[in-house]
Design a protein around this motif. Sequence first.
Motif, PDB file in Angstrom:
ATOM      1  N   ARG A 175      -3.669   3.493   6.574  1.00  0.00           N
ATOM      2  CA  ARG A 175      -3.596   2.123   6.041  1.00  0.00           C
ATOM      3  C   ARG A 175      -4.120   1.129   7.076  1.00  0.00           C
ATOM      4  O   ARG A 175      -4.943   0.264   6.766  1.00  0.00           O
ATOM      5  CB  ARG A 175      -2.160   1.770   5.672  1.00  0.00           C
ATOM      6  CG  ARG A 175      -1.947   0.301   5.329  1.00  0.00           C
ATOM      7  CD  ARG A 175      -0.471  -0.051   5.332  1.00  0.00           C
ATOM      8  NE  ARG A 175      -0.288  -1.483   5.175  1.00  0.00           N
ATOM      9  CZ  ARG A 175      -0.298  -2.372   6.159  1.00  0.00           C
ATOM     10  NH1 ARG A 175      -0.516  -1.963   7.414  1.00  0.00           N
ATOM     11  NH2 ARG A 175      -0.128  -3.653   5.934  1.00  0.00           N
ATOM     12  N   SER A 188       1.956 -11.810   6.604  1.00  0.00           N
ATOM     13  CA  SER A 188       3.324 -11.295   6.729  1.00  0.00           C
ATOM     14  C   SER A 188       4.181 -12.111   7.667  1.00  0.00           C
ATOM     15  O   SER A 188       5.386 -11.907   7.746  1.00  0.00           O
ATOM     16  CB  SER A 188       3.262  -9.832   7.226  1.00  0.00           C
ATOM     17  OG  SER A 188       2.688  -9.779   8.514  1.00  0.00           O
ATOM     18  N   LEU A 201      -7.611  -1.172   6.598  1.00  0.00           N
ATOM     19  CA  LEU A 201      -7.615  -2.635   6.611  1.00  0.00           C
ATOM     20  C   LEU A 201      -8.433  -3.170   7.794  1.00  0.00           C
ATOM     21  O   LEU A 201      -9.124  -4.189   7.679  1.00  0.00           O
ATOM     22  CB  LEU A 201      -6.181  -3.161   6.676  1.00  0.00           C
ATOM     23  CG  LEU A 201      -5.288  -2.824   5.471  1.00  0.00           C
ATOM     24  CD1 LEU A 201      -3.899  -3.410   5.661  1.00  0.00           C
ATOM     25  CD2 LEU A 201      -5.905  -3.335   4.171  1.00  0.00           C
ATOM     26  N   SER A 207       3.690  -1.123  -4.241  1.00  0.00           N
ATOM     27  CA  SER A 207       3.254  -2.097  -3.247  1.00  0.00           C
ATOM     28  C   SER A 207       1.731  -2.072  -3.234  1.00  0.00           C
ATOM     29  O   SER A 207       1.129  -0.995  -3.154  1.00  0.00           O
ATOM     30  CB  SER A 207       3.793  -1.739  -1.862  1.00  0.00           C
ATOM     31  OG  SER A 207       5.186  -1.883  -1.814  1.00  0.00           O
ATOM     32  N   GLU A 251      -2.058  -3.768  -1.828  1.00  0.00           N
ATOM     33  CA  GLU A 251      -2.781  -4.560  -0.857  1.00  0.00           C
ATOM     34  C   GLU A 251      -4.245  -4.648  -1.296  1.00  0.00           C
ATOM     35  O   GLU A 251      -4.947  -3.637  -1.327  1.00  0.00           O
ATOM     36  CB  GLU A 251      -2.673  -3.934   0.536  1.00  0.00           C
ATOM     37  CG  GLU A 251      -1.229  -3.903   1.032  1.00  0.00           C
ATOM     38  CD  GLU A 251      -1.088  -3.333   2.434  1.00  0.00           C
ATOM     39  OE1 GLU A 251      -2.032  -2.653   2.880  1.00  0.00           O
ATOM     40  OE2 GLU A 251      -0.045  -3.567   3.069  1.00  0.00           O
ATOM     41  N   PHE A 299      -7.278  -1.844  -4.865  1.00  0.00           N
ATOM     42  CA  PHE A 299      -6.000  -2.006  -4.173  1.00  0.00           C
ATOM     43  C   PHE A 299      -5.604  -0.712  -3.469  1.00  0.00           C
ATOM     44  O   PHE A 299      -5.785   0.385  -4.005  1.00  0.00           O
ATOM     45  CB  PHE A 299      -4.882  -2.362  -5.165  1.00  0.00           C
ATOM     46  CG  PHE A 299      -5.040  -3.687  -5.841  1.00  0.00           C
ATOM     47  CD1 PHE A 299      -4.485  -4.836  -5.293  1.00  0.00           C
ATOM     48  CD2 PHE A 299      -5.734  -3.800  -7.043  1.00  0.00           C
ATOM     49  CE1 PHE A 299      -4.616  -6.069  -5.921  1.00  0.00           C
ATOM     50  CE2 PHE A 299      -5.879  -5.022  -7.679  1.00  0.00           C
ATOM     51  CZ  PHE A 299      -5.313  -6.160  -7.117  1.00  0.00           C
ATOM     52  N   HIS A 326      -3.885  -9.698   6.832  1.00  0.00           N
ATOM     53  CA  HIS A 326      -2.616  -9.152   6.385  1.00  0.00           C
ATOM     54  C   HIS A 326      -1.496  -9.476   7.359  1.00  0.00           C
ATOM     55  O   HIS A 326      -0.369  -9.775   6.965  1.00  0.00           O
ATOM     56  CB  HIS A 326      -2.724  -7.634   6.198  1.00  0.00           C
ATOM     57  CG  HIS A 326      -3.338  -7.249   4.896  1.00  0.00           C
ATOM     58  ND1 HIS A 326      -2.605  -7.027   3.768  1.00  0.00           N
ATOM     59  CD2 HIS A 326      -4.627  -7.058   4.542  1.00  0.00           C
ATOM     60  CE1 HIS A 326      -3.398  -6.701   2.772  1.00  0.00           C
ATOM     61  NE2 HIS A 326      -4.651  -6.709   3.200  1.00  0.00           N
TER      62      HIS A 326
END
Length: 302
Positions: free
Chosen positions: A284, A301, A288, A156, A158, A267, A297
């Motif tokens: 995390r 989502s 961010l 995964s 980001e 990432f 983000h």
Amino acid sequence: MKTDLPPMNWVKTFEVAARLLNFSAAARELNMTQSAVSQQIKLLEHHLGDPLFIRKHRKVTLTNSGLAYLPVVQGVLNNLQRKTADIFSPIGKGRLVLNVNYAFSSLWLTHHIYKFCTRYPGIRLQLIHSNWERDFSESNYDLSIMNGNGRWPGLSLEPLLKAEVQAFCSPPLAKLIHSPNDLLSLPLIEVMGSSHTWSQWFETVGIDMDVSKVVCHKVDTLVAATQMVKSGLGVMLAYPDFFTEQDLKETLRSPLKVRLPTEDNYFLAFPEGKPLSKSATVFRDWLLEELGLLVNHAKTSL
């Protein structure tokens, strides 16, 4: 040999006895009798179909199988203990192991990580630096910050920065730059392995770059390129989001506002389908938020 896992208490007893190489000392550490330790070791050996200890004159040593099995058992027990603490400890407690790209750590993370530690003083950090991506299956870290094109199956990902670069140089050198053509007479610095190149940048501004007539230095990390640029050696391509306001006031300039889209990015990565520990989750979210991406983000989502 049986392939099913042996009982955990046998494995734990083996680890202590193998580490101490003394069944009596192992019994004291485990609060068991020596005969109970010996019995559990025999049951484990029978289960595995292979002796783990050589017993001679009240002394024990490990067989080749025991020597090979011990680090495996210790790794599993240590990881189980850490993950148990991560999952069941309150938020803001535990240990967080991060594999971080060296450039991202040096140019951004080390300038901001104190804020995370201030917010979560109970989380103990362990930073492992690397220049290239690593395989999660061969490691015990919780999160990774990686640089590249993002084509890594099973992860995964980001994105952390805007996927574009522009030219940076020292303040004295910036005074010599008024148009893209001026760069052709200056040393250029390029990071090997990046998808963006000076040739692409010049193509974007409509200039044919004659490689044979341009001085171009190559390095393997953006950190080296940045230090060379700050010393006044030349001009590099870098992500604008990387640098602090203080950098841009004191040691770096971007005399041309031309931006080159790039396939590469930094990432935040973790195994696909694997739940994050509480420590990893709060890191995390903090990362961010600090990069100004948490709102974006969240919108993505929805």
